[in-house]
Design a protein around this motif. Structure first.
Motif, PDB file in Angstrom:
ATOM      1  N   LEU A  64     -11.781  18.131 -11.462  1.00 65.16           N
ATOM      2  CA  LEU A  64     -13.081  17.379 -11.426  1.00 65.16           C
ATOM      3  C   LEU A  64     -14.288  18.300 -11.772  1.00 65.16           C
ATOM      4  CD1 LEU A  64     -12.171  15.895  -7.894  1.00 65.16           C
ATOM      5  CD2 LEU A  64     -11.734  14.712 -10.444  1.00 65.16           C
ATOM      6  N   ASP A  65     -15.057  17.562 -12.392  1.00 69.24           N
ATOM      7  CA  ASP A  65     -16.443  18.102 -12.874  1.00 69.24           C
ATOM      8  C   ASP A  65     -17.238  18.574 -11.783  1.00 69.24           C
ATOM      9  OD1 ASP A  65     -15.786  17.951 -15.347  1.00 69.24           O
ATOM     10  OD2 ASP A  65     -16.734  16.160 -15.670  1.00 69.24           O
ATOM     11  N   ARG A  66     -17.448  17.335 -10.788  1.00 69.47           N
ATOM     12  CA  ARG A  66     -18.490  17.843  -9.640  1.00 69.47           C
ATOM     13  C   ARG A  66     -17.636  16.890  -8.302  1.00 69.47           C
ATOM     14  NH1 ARG A  66     -24.565  16.700 -11.200  1.00 69.47           N
ATOM     15  NH2 ARG A  66     -24.781  18.288 -12.827  1.00 69.47           N
ATOM     16  N   PRO A  67     -16.787  17.902  -7.730  1.00 66.38           N
ATOM     17  CA  PRO A  67     -16.172  16.858  -6.757  1.00 66.38           C
ATOM     18  C   PRO A  67     -16.901  16.405  -5.560  1.00 66.38           C
ATOM     19  CG  PRO A  67     -15.163  18.996  -7.189  1.00 66.38           C
ATOM     20  CD  PRO A  67     -16.204  18.986  -7.687  1.00 66.38           C
ATOM     21  N   ARG A  68     -16.625  15.132  -5.194  1.00 65.35           N
ATOM     22  CA  ARG A  68     -17.430  14.657  -4.098  1.00 65.35           C
ATOM     23  C   ARG A  68     -16.829  14.396  -2.807  1.00 65.35           C
ATOM     24  NH1 ARG A  68     -17.054  10.842  -7.794  1.00 65.35           N
ATOM     25  NH2 ARG A  68     -16.272   9.347  -6.298  1.00 65.35           N
ATOM     26  N   GLY A  69     -15.539  14.460  -2.798  1.00 64.67           N
ATOM     27  CA  GLY A  69     -14.653  14.168  -1.614  1.00 64.67           C
ATOM     28  C   GLY A  69     -14.411  12.898  -1.086  1.00 64.67           C
ATOM     29  N   GLU A  70     -14.222  11.937  -2.124  1.00 63.86           N
ATOM     30  CA  GLU A  70     -13.649  10.893  -1.713  1.00 63.86           C
ATOM     31  C   GLU A  70     -12.221  10.923  -1.635  1.00 63.86           C
ATOM     32  OE1 GLU A  70     -15.763   6.922  -2.914  1.00 63.86           O
ATOM     33  OE2 GLU A  70     -13.606   6.489  -3.995  1.00 63.86           O
ATOM     34  N   ILE A  71     -11.628  10.267  -0.736  1.00 62.91           N
ATOM     35  CA  ILE A  71     -10.407  10.233  -0.495  1.00 62.91           C
ATOM     36  C   ILE A  71      -9.842   8.757  -0.113  1.00 62.91           C
ATOM     37  CG2 ILE A  71      -8.276  11.256   0.964  1.00 62.91           C
ATOM     38  CD1 ILE A  71      -9.821  13.318  -0.499  1.00 62.91           C
ATOM     39  N   GLU A  72      -8.794   8.533  -0.875  1.00 58.20           N
ATOM     40  CA  GLU A  72      -8.053   7.184  -0.728  1.00 58.20           C
ATOM     41  C   GLU A  72      -6.618   7.355  -0.717  1.00 58.20           C
ATOM     42  OE1 GLU A  72      -7.765   2.879  -2.872  1.00 58.20           O
ATOM     43  OE2 GLU A  72      -8.995   4.446  -3.900  1.00 58.20           O
ATOM     44  N   PHE A  73      -6.053   6.634   0.229  1.00 54.82           N
ATOM     45  CA  PHE A  73      -4.576   6.578   0.436  1.00 54.82           C
ATOM     46  C   PHE A  73      -4.269   4.988  -0.016  1.00 54.82           C
ATOM     47  CE2 PHE A  73      -4.373  10.405   2.443  1.00 54.82           C
ATOM     48  CZ  PHE A  73      -3.284  10.830   2.964  1.00 54.82           C
ATOM     49  N   ARG A  74      -3.378   4.978  -0.984  1.00 52.19           N
ATOM     50  CA  ARG A  74      -3.316   3.501  -1.539  1.00 52.19           C
ATOM     51  C   ARG A  74      -1.687   3.404  -1.554  1.00 52.19           C
ATOM     52  NH1 ARG A  74      -5.272   2.631  -7.611  1.00 52.19           N
ATOM     53  NH2 ARG A  74      -7.343   3.278  -6.409  1.00 52.19           N
ATOM     54  N   HIS A  75      -1.384   2.411  -0.419  1.00 50.27           N
ATOM     55  CA  HIS A  75      -0.057   2.057  -0.219  1.00 50.27           C
ATOM     56  C   HIS A  75       1.069   3.160  -0.006  1.00 50.27           C
ATOM     57  CE1 HIS A  75      -1.467  -1.869  -0.724  1.00 50.27           C
ATOM     58  NE2 HIS A  75      -2.001  -1.584  -2.042  1.00 50.27           N
ATOM     59  N   VAL A  76       0.622   4.174   0.543  1.00 51.67           N
ATOM     60  CA  VAL A  76       1.410   5.359   0.819  1.00 51.67           C
ATOM     61  C   VAL A  76       2.559   5.200   1.741  1.00 51.67           C
ATOM     62  CG1 VAL A  76       1.517   7.878   1.534  1.00 51.67           C
ATOM     63  CG2 VAL A  76      -0.394   7.003   0.354  1.00 51.67           C
ATOM     64  N   SER A  77       4.016   5.572   1.198  1.00 48.50           N
ATOM     65  CA  SER A  77       5.068   5.700   2.097  1.00 48.50           C
ATOM     66  C   SER A  77       5.535   6.866   2.084  1.00 48.50           C
ATOM     67  CB  SER A  77       6.106   4.673   1.547  1.00 48.50           C
ATOM     68  OG  SER A  77       6.611   4.726   0.489  1.00 48.50           O
ATOM     69  N   PHE A  78       6.218   7.307   3.233  1.00 43.58           N
ATOM     70  CA  PHE A  78       6.755   8.755   3.148  1.00 43.58           C
ATOM     71  C   PHE A  78       7.838   8.835   4.507  1.00 43.58           C
ATOM     72  CE2 PHE A  78       6.720  12.831   5.402  1.00 43.58           C
ATOM     73  CZ  PHE A  78       7.111  13.785   4.169  1.00 43.58           C
ATOM     74  N   GLY A  79       8.878   9.698   4.264  1.00 40.44           N
ATOM     75  CA  GLY A  79       9.696   9.922   5.141  1.00 40.44           C
ATOM     76  C   GLY A  79      10.137  11.600   5.049  1.00 40.44           C
ATOM     77  N   TYR A  80      10.571  12.121   6.004  1.00 39.47           N
ATOM     78  CA  TYR A  80      10.936  13.480   5.935  1.00 39.47           C
ATOM     79  C   TYR A  80      12.366  13.604   5.444  1.00 39.47           C
ATOM     80  CZ  TYR A  80       6.555  15.096   8.088  1.00 39.47           C
ATOM     81  OH  TYR A  80       5.338  15.406   8.591  1.00 39.47           O
ATOM     82  N   LEU A  81      13.180  12.765   6.114  1.00 42.84           N
ATOM     83  CA  LEU A  81      14.651  12.580   5.809  1.00 42.84           C
ATOM     84  C   LEU A  81      14.844  11.423   4.895  1.00 42.84           C
ATOM     85  CD1 LEU A  81      16.116  13.202   9.031  1.00 42.84           C
ATOM     86  CD2 LEU A  81      15.668  15.022   7.402  1.00 42.84           C
ATOM     87  N   PRO A  82      15.808  11.355   3.793  1.00 40.68           N
ATOM     88  CA  PRO A  82      16.133  10.137   3.108  1.00 40.68           C
ATOM     89  C   PRO A  82      16.671   9.274   3.965  1.00 40.68           C
ATOM     90  CG  PRO A  82      17.045  12.445   2.123  1.00 40.68           C
ATOM     91  CD  PRO A  82      16.663  12.679   3.396  1.00 40.68           C
ATOM     92  N   GLY A  83      16.055   8.017   3.421  1.00 44.65           N
ATOM     93  CA  GLY A  83      16.555   6.828   4.466  1.00 44.65           C
ATOM     94  C   GLY A  83      15.969   6.628   5.745  1.00 44.65           C
ATOM     95  N   LYS A  84      14.951   7.579   6.076  1.00 39.04           N
ATOM     96  CA  LYS A  84      14.329   7.259   7.306  1.00 39.04           C
ATOM     97  C   LYS A  84      12.882   7.204   6.864  1.00 39.04           C
ATOM     98  CE  LYS A  84      17.894   9.114  10.473  1.00 39.04           C
ATOM     99  NZ  LYS A  84      18.093  10.057  11.510  1.00 39.04           N
ATOM    100  N   THR A  85      12.177   5.969   6.722  1.00 43.22           N
ATOM    101  CA  THR A  85      10.818   6.297   6.452  1.00 43.22           C
ATOM    102  C   THR A  85       9.976   6.196   7.718  1.00 43.22           C
ATOM    103  OG1 THR A  85      11.553   4.830   4.688  1.00 43.22           O
ATOM    104  CG2 THR A  85       9.020   4.897   5.216  1.00 43.22           C
ATOM    105  N   LEU A  86       8.848   7.347   7.761  1.00 50.52           N
ATOM    106  CA  LEU A  86       8.047   7.311   8.512  1.00 50.52           C
ATOM    107  C   LEU A  86       6.791   6.424   8.541  1.00 50.52           C
ATOM    108  CD1 LEU A  86       7.152   8.573  11.328  1.00 50.52           C
ATOM    109  CD2 LEU A  86       6.121  10.531   9.838  1.00 50.52           C
ATOM    110  N   MET A  87       6.338   6.730   7.393  1.00 54.40           N
ATOM    111  CA  MET A  87       4.932   5.911   6.875  1.00 54.40           C
ATOM    112  C   MET A  87       5.291   4.632   5.956  1.00 54.40           C
ATOM    113  SD  MET A  87       2.063   8.563   6.163  1.00 54.40           S
ATOM    114  CE  MET A  87       1.163   9.616   7.498  1.00 54.40           C
TER     115      MET A  87
END
Length: 594
Positions: A352-375
Motif C-alpha cells: 500500500l502506498d499510504r496505508p489508512r487502516g480501513e479493515i473489512e471482513f467480508r463473509h468470513v468463515s473459519f474453523g480451527y478443526l476440519p468440519g467444525k466451523t466456528l465463524m
C-alpha cells in the motif's frame, strides 16, 4: 502384510531416506571415510595370512632341522618378513581407522548443527495450528534428545558399520580362497546370526519408538509443572503434581529398560552362534591338517578369519540396534520437517502506498478443526482511525477474529481487506508490519528493558525508546531499576510485576507505531489505578490509527466508534455503546450484568 506393517515399512523407508539425505551434504567426507574403512579392512584382513606364513615357516624349519640345530638367526629369517608386514599393516590400519573416526566425528557434529538450523528455520514457517497441537516439552525433546541420538549413531555406528561390512566381505573372500567347503558351513551358521539380528531388531524398533515417545511425554509434563510452579503451590497440589511426574517417569523408566534390554540381549545370542561357527571350523580344520589337506598355519589363519567374520556380525547387531534408535529419532524429527507449512506467499504481493487502516471482513468463515466451523459468516467494516471494540462471553471468538486479521490462521472462506486489498495478497511480514498487537499474556525475552521495548524496531534510538516508555507510563519505574533501561529482565525471572511487564508490552507496541493497533485484554493484568493512568496514554496512542480493543471490562470501551458483539463465533450485534443500550440487546445484558 497388514496396513500397519505397510505403514511402518513406509515410515522406516522414509526415515532411512532422511537419514541418507542428512549425509548428502558431506558426501565427499563420507566417501573418504568409506574408502579409509575399506583400506583399513584390507590391511586388517592380510595380517592373519602373514601370521599363518610365519607359523608355516617355523613348522617347516622344525621339520627340516632338529631343535639343537635351529639358531636365533634361522628363527628370525623364518618370521622376520611376516612380522614386519604384520606391523606395517597394523600401523596403517590403525592410521586409516583413526582418520575415519576423526572425520566422521566432525561430520556428525556438522549434521547435528545443520539439522538444528533446518528445524529452527522450519519452526518459523509453521502455522500456529502446529503449536496448538504440539506440546513445548515434546518440541524440546525432538530438537535436543532426538538430534543427539542421530549424531551419536553417526559418530559411533557409521564407522563400525563400514568396518564390519568390509571386514566381513574381505574375510569371506579369503576364506573362500582357502576352503570353499568349510566356508559354506561357516556361512550357514552365520546366516542364523543374521536372522536373529533381523528379528530382534524389529522388536527393538518398537521399543526405541516407545522409549522416545515416553521421554517426550515426561519432558512435556516436567516443563508444564516447572512453568506452573507458583500455581501448584498456590493451590497446594504438590502431591498431585508429584504423582503426575511419578507416573510419567515410571512409564519412561519401563520403556527405557525394555529398550536397553532389547539393545543388549542380542550380544550373547549372536556370540553363542558365532562360537558355534568357530568350534565347527576348528574341528573340521584339525581333521584337514591331520589328513594333510591344509597346513597348520593356514588353519590358524582360517580360524582367525572365522573370528574376523563372526565379529562383524556381532558389530552389525550392535550398529543395527543403534540404527533403530537413530531411525526412531529421525522419524520423530521428520514429523517437524514434514509438517505442513503456512500457505505460500503471493508472487506479486500488494504494498500500500499510504496505508489508512480501513479493515473489512467480508463473509468470513473459519474453523480451527476440519468440519467444525466456528465463524460462519462474519462481515463488518472498520473505517480508518476508528476505535472498534470486540466484546462477548468467553469463547465467543474475539481473539480468533484478531488472529485472522493478523493472518496467524487462514480463513476458510470469504476475505479480509486492508484498505480494500485482500490481506492474502500481502506477505505476512508486510501485513504484520502494519499491525501492532498487545496480548493478554505478556512475553518478555531475556535481555535489557530497552531491548524488550525495541523488539519490533531494532533500529530505534534511545530517545525513541524512552518516548514510548513515557507514553506507556512505564518510564518512571524503569528508572528505579538497578541499571535503568539496561536492566536484564525476562518473563520467567524478572524484578517486574505482571502489571509492569504488561506496560512494557504496551511501550513495545507504541514504539512500533503501527497503522492498526490491537489490544487483546491489554489491561487485564493492571490494577484499577494503573489502568486509569494509562487510559489517557492509550487514547493518545490510538489517535490517527484504527484500533481494535478486546475487553471484558465493558466500561473501558464506552467511547468506541463501533462495538462488535460476538457469541458462538459470529457477530450478533453492532453499534455504539448508546445504540446497543437503547434496546433489549445481548450487549445491554452483558453490560448490566457486570
Amino acid at each position: 502384510m497388514s496396513i500397519q506393517q505397510k505403514k511402518s515399512a513406509k515410515q522406516y523407508a522414509h526415515s532411512l531416506y532422511l537419514f541418507i539425505r542428512l549425509l548428502k551434504g558431506h558426501k565427499w567426507k563420507v566417501i573418504f571415510v568409506m574408502t579409509a574403512c575399506l583400506v583399513g579392512s584390507i590391511l586388517y584382513t592380510v595380517q592373519p595370512w602373514f601370521m599363518g606364513n610365519a607359523i608355516d615357516n617355523i613348522v617347516a624349519l622344525i621339520k627340516e632341522n632338529s631343535f639343537s640345530e635351529i639358531t636365533f638367526t634361522m628363527e628370525m629369517e623364518a618370521i622376520l618378513k611376516p612380522i614386519i608386514f604384520i606391523l606395517i599393516a597394523a600401523a596403517l590400519s590403525w592410521a586409516f581407522s583413526y582418520i575415519a573416526e576423526r572425520i566422521m566425528a566432525d561430520v556428525s557434529e556438522q549434521v547435528a548443527l545443520d539439522l538444528r538450523k533446518e528445524i529452527s528455520h522450519k519452526l518459523t514457517r509453521l502455522p500456529l495450528r502446529f503449536y496448538d497441537q504440539t506440546k513445548v516439552g515434546e518440541l524440546l525433546s525432538m530438537t535436543s534428545t532426538d538430534i543427539d541420538k542421530i549424531s551419536e549413531i553417526l559418530v559411533i555406528g557409521f564407522n563400525q558399520f563400514m568396518l564390519a561390512f568390509f571386514d566381513l566381505i574381505c574375510g569371506i573372500v579369503i576364506m573362500l580362497y582357502i576352503s570353499p567347503t568349510l566356508t559354506l558351513i561357516v556361512l550357514a551358521v552365520l546366516a542364523v546370526s543374521f536372522a536373529s539380528t533381523y528379528f530382534i531388531s524389529k522388536a527393538n524398533q518398537k521399543a526405541f519408538n516407545k522409549n522416545l515417545a515416553t521421554l517426550a511425554e515426561y519432558n512435556a509434563v516436567s516443563e508444564e509443572l516447572y512453568s506452573g510452579a507458583m500455581l501448584i503451590k498456590a493451590f497446594n497440589t504438590q502431591e498431585a503434581s508429584e504423582e503426575k511426574v511419578r507416573i510419567a517417569n515410571e512409564k519412561q523408566y519401563k520403556a527405557h529398560m525394555k529398550a536397553q534390554f532389547m539393545n543388549y540381549v542380542i550380544y550373547p545370542v549372536i556370540r553363542i552362534i558365532n562360537q558355534a561357527a568357530f568350534i565347527v571350523s576348528a574341528f573340521v580344520g584339525a581333521i584337514m591338517v591331520i589328513q594333510g589337506k591344509m597346513t597348520l598355519g593356514v588353519v590358524q589363519a582360517y580360524l582367525q578369519y572365522v573370528s574376523q567374520v563372526s565379529e562383524p556380525v556381532t558389530q552389525f547387531s550392535f550398529v543395527v540396534n543403534y540404527l533403530q534408535a537413530a531411525l526412531a529419532a529421525v522419524e520423530r524429527v521428520s514429523e517437524i520437517l514434514d509438517a505442513e507449512e503456512e500457505t505460500a506467499e503471493p508472487e506479486n504481493s500488494v504494498i500500500l502506498d499510504r496505508p489508512r487502516g480501513e479493515i473489512e471482513f467480508r463473509h468470513v468463515s473459519f474453523g480451527y478443526l476440519p468440519g467444525k466451523t466456528l465463524m460462519k459468516d462474519v462481515s463488518f467494516t472498520a473505517k480508518a482511525n476508528q476505535t472498534i471494540a470486540v466484546v462477548g462471553p468467553t469463547g465467543a471468538g474475539k481473539t480468533t477474529l484478531v488472529n485472522l486479521l493478523m493472518r496467524f490462521y487462514e480463513v476458510n472462506g470469504g476475505q479480509i481487506l486492508f484498505d480494500g486489498k485482500s490481506t492474502q495478497d500481502m506477505t505476512r511480514q508486510y501485513l504484520r508490519s502494519l499491525l501492532g498487537m498487545v496480548l493478554q499474556d505478556t512475553w518478555l525475552f531475556r535481555g535489557t528493558v530497552a531491548e524488550n521495548i525495541a523488539y519490533g524496531r531494532k533500529d530505534a534510538t534511545q530517545e525513541e525508546i524512552v518516548k514510548a516508555a513515557r507514553l506507556a507510563q512505564c518510564d518512571s519505574f524503569i528508572r528505579t531499576l538497578p541499571d535503568g533501561y539496561e536492566t536484564v529482565i525476562s518473563s520467567e525471572q524478572s524484578v517486574l510485576s505482571q502489571g509492569q511487564q504488561q506496560l512494557l508490552t504496551i511501550a513495545r507496541a507504541a514504539l512500533a507505531n503501527p497503522n492498526v493497533l490491537i489490544l487483546d485484554e491489554a489491561t487485564s493484568s493492571i490494577d484499577t489505578i494503573t489502568e486509569q493512568r494509562i487510559q489517557k496514554a492509550l487514547a493518545e496512542l490510538m489517535k490517527n490509527r484504527t484500533s481494535f480493543i478486546i475487553a471484558h471490562r465493558l466500561s473501558t470501551i464506552r467511547n468506541a466508534d463501533l462495538i462488535l458483539v460476538m457469541r458462538d463465533g459470529d457477530i450478533i450485534e453492532t453499534g455504539t455503546h448508546e445504540e446497543l443500550l437503547s434496546w433489549d440487546s445481548f450487549y445491554s445484558k452483558l453490560y448490566n450484568a457486570k
